[in-house]
Design a protein around this motif. Structure first.
Motif, short mmCIF file in Angstrom:
data_model
loop_
_atom_site.label_atom_id
_atom_site.label_comp_id
_atom_site.label_asym_id
_atom_site.label_seq_id
_atom_site.Cartn_x
_atom_site.Cartn_y
_atom_site.Cartn_z
N MET A 140 37.90 4.61 -11.51
CA MET A 140 38.55 4.16 -10.33
C MET A 140 39.73 3.19 -10.85
O MET A 140 39.84 2.37 -11.70
CB MET A 140 37.34 3.28 -9.74
N LEU A 141 40.76 3.41 -10.05
CA LEU A 141 42.00 2.65 -10.11
C LEU A 141 41.94 1.36 -9.21
O LEU A 141 41.88 1.77 -8.03
CB LEU A 141 43.30 3.57 -10.03
N VAL A 142 42.12 0.31 -9.60
CA VAL A 142 42.09 -0.79 -8.78
C VAL A 142 43.59 -1.45 -8.85
O VAL A 142 44.08 -1.86 -10.14
CB VAL A 142 41.00 -1.84 -9.20
N LEU A 143 44.00 -1.51 -7.63
CA LEU A 143 45.67 -2.19 -7.54
C LEU A 143 45.61 -3.39 -6.54
O LEU A 143 44.66 -3.68 -5.72
CB LEU A 143 46.27 -1.26 -6.87
N THR A 144 46.43 -4.38 -7.04
CA THR A 144 46.66 -5.35 -5.77
C THR A 144 48.11 -5.21 -4.99
O THR A 144 49.07 -4.89 -5.74
CB THR A 144 47.01 -6.64 -6.81
N ARG A 145 47.97 -5.19 -3.75
CA ARG A 145 49.13 -4.86 -3.06
C ARG A 145 49.14 -5.89 -1.77
O ARG A 145 48.28 -6.48 -1.48
CB ARG A 145 48.89 -3.42 -2.24
N LYS A 146 50.36 -5.97 -1.43
CA LYS A 146 50.69 -6.73 -0.27
C LYS A 146 50.76 -5.98 0.64
O LYS A 146 51.50 -4.98 0.85
CB LYS A 146 51.84 -7.86 -0.89
N GLY A 181 52.92 -4.22 3.46
CA GLY A 181 54.15 -3.37 3.27
C GLY A 181 54.25 -2.53 2.08
O GLY A 181 54.96 -1.56 1.97
N GLU A 182 53.19 -2.87 1.01
CA GLU A 182 53.42 -2.02 -0.08
C GLU A 182 52.65 -0.91 -0.08
O GLU A 182 51.83 -0.84 0.75
CB GLU A 182 52.97 -3.04 -1.27
N ARG A 183 53.05 0.10 -0.86
CA ARG A 183 52.64 1.58 -0.66
C ARG A 183 51.85 1.89 -1.98
O ARG A 183 52.57 1.62 -3.21
CB ARG A 183 53.72 2.66 -0.25
N VAL A 184 51.14 2.93 -1.92
CA VAL A 184 50.24 3.56 -3.07
C VAL A 184 50.64 5.04 -2.82
O VAL A 184 50.38 5.67 -1.65
CB VAL A 184 48.98 3.12 -3.33
N LEU A 185 51.22 5.78 -3.76
CA LEU A 185 51.53 7.24 -3.59
C LEU A 185 50.33 7.81 -4.33
O LEU A 185 50.00 7.72 -5.57
CB LEU A 185 52.62 7.44 -4.19
N ILE A 186 49.71 8.94 -3.64
CA ILE A 186 48.57 9.71 -4.22
C ILE A 186 49.14 11.33 -4.28
O ILE A 186 49.32 11.90 -3.22
CB ILE A 186 47.19 9.69 -3.47
N GLY A 187 49.52 11.68 -5.47
CA GLY A 187 50.39 12.92 -5.55
C GLY A 187 51.49 12.87 -5.13
O GLY A 187 52.21 11.72 -4.86
N ASN A 188 51.94 14.07 -4.67
CA ASN A 188 53.26 14.16 -3.79
C ASN A 188 53.19 14.00 -2.36
O ASN A 188 54.26 13.75 -1.74
CB ASN A 188 53.96 15.42 -4.08
N ASP A 189 51.91 14.17 -1.71
CA ASP A 189 51.78 14.29 -0.29
C ASP A 189 51.17 13.28 0.31
O ASP A 189 51.26 12.96 1.79
CB ASP A 189 51.02 15.65 0.04
N ILE A 205 41.19 -5.61 5.27
CA ILE A 205 42.65 -5.08 5.11
C ILE A 205 42.80 -3.92 6.05
O ILE A 205 41.92 -3.41 6.31
CB ILE A 205 43.05 -4.81 3.73
N ARG A 206 43.99 -3.78 6.61
CA ARG A 206 44.35 -2.61 7.53
C ARG A 206 45.21 -1.90 6.59
O ARG A 206 46.18 -2.32 6.07
CB ARG A 206 44.80 -2.85 8.61
N ILE A 207 44.95 -0.64 6.56
CA ILE A 207 45.77 0.60 5.78
C ILE A 207 46.03 1.63 6.60
O ILE A 207 45.42 1.97 7.60
CB ILE A 207 44.80 1.03 4.47
N GLY A 208 47.16 2.21 6.53
CA GLY A 208 47.80 3.32 7.03
C GLY A 208 47.87 4.39 6.00
O GLY A 208 48.22 4.27 5.02
N ILE A 209 47.51 5.58 6.47
CA ILE A 209 47.50 6.96 5.27
C ILE A 209 48.26 7.96 6.03
O ILE A 209 48.02 8.47 7.00
CB ILE A 209 46.12 7.29 5.05
N ASP A 210 49.22 8.48 5.34
CA ASP A 210 50.03 9.39 5.57
C ASP A 210 49.67 10.64 4.78
O ASP A 210 49.88 10.54 3.45
CB ASP A 210 51.78 9.17 5.37
N ALA A 211 49.13 11.66 5.36
CA ALA A 211 48.93 12.76 4.38
C ALA A 211 48.96 14.19 5.35
O ALA A 211 49.07 14.29 6.51
CB ALA A 211 47.37 12.75 4.19
N PRO A 212 49.21 15.29 4.77
CA PRO A 212 49.12 16.57 5.47
C PRO A 212 48.03 16.73 6.35
O PRO A 212 46.96 16.24 6.01
CB PRO A 212 49.33 17.51 4.37
#
Length: 78
Positions: A1-7, A9-17, A30-37
């Motif tokens: 598992m990858l663990v990241l610290t984000r603030k 407005g910051e983003r994490v990219l998974i693959g290209n999509d 936390i509230r997250i938004g997910i953009d995916a196909p």
């Protein structure tokens, strides 16, 4: 598992999509938004677990209903 610290407005990219954006941090959540196909299913783990448990329970109840029906038929000599 990858663990990241984000603030926020910051983003994490998974693959290209897939892009996961931290929208807000409130207390212990936390509230997250997910953009995916459209073809990518995104589900909350606790919802999947609850549905699986409900399906298992319904399946067990159906099996016991079949047992009750068989007992009734047997007692009636059918």
């Amino acid at each position: 598992m990858l663990v990241l610290t984000r603030k926020p407005g910051e983003r994490v990219l998974i693959g290209n999509d897939i892009v996961v954006t931290v929208l807000d941090v409130r207390g212990d959540g936390i509230r997250i938004g997910i953009d995916a196909p459209r073809g990518i299913r995104i589900q909350r783990d606790e919802v999947v677990d609850a549905v699986s448990a409900a399906n298992q329970e319904a399946q067990e109840q159906a099996a016991s209903s079949d047992d009750v029906e068989a007992l009734i038929k047997k007692s009636l000599g059918l």
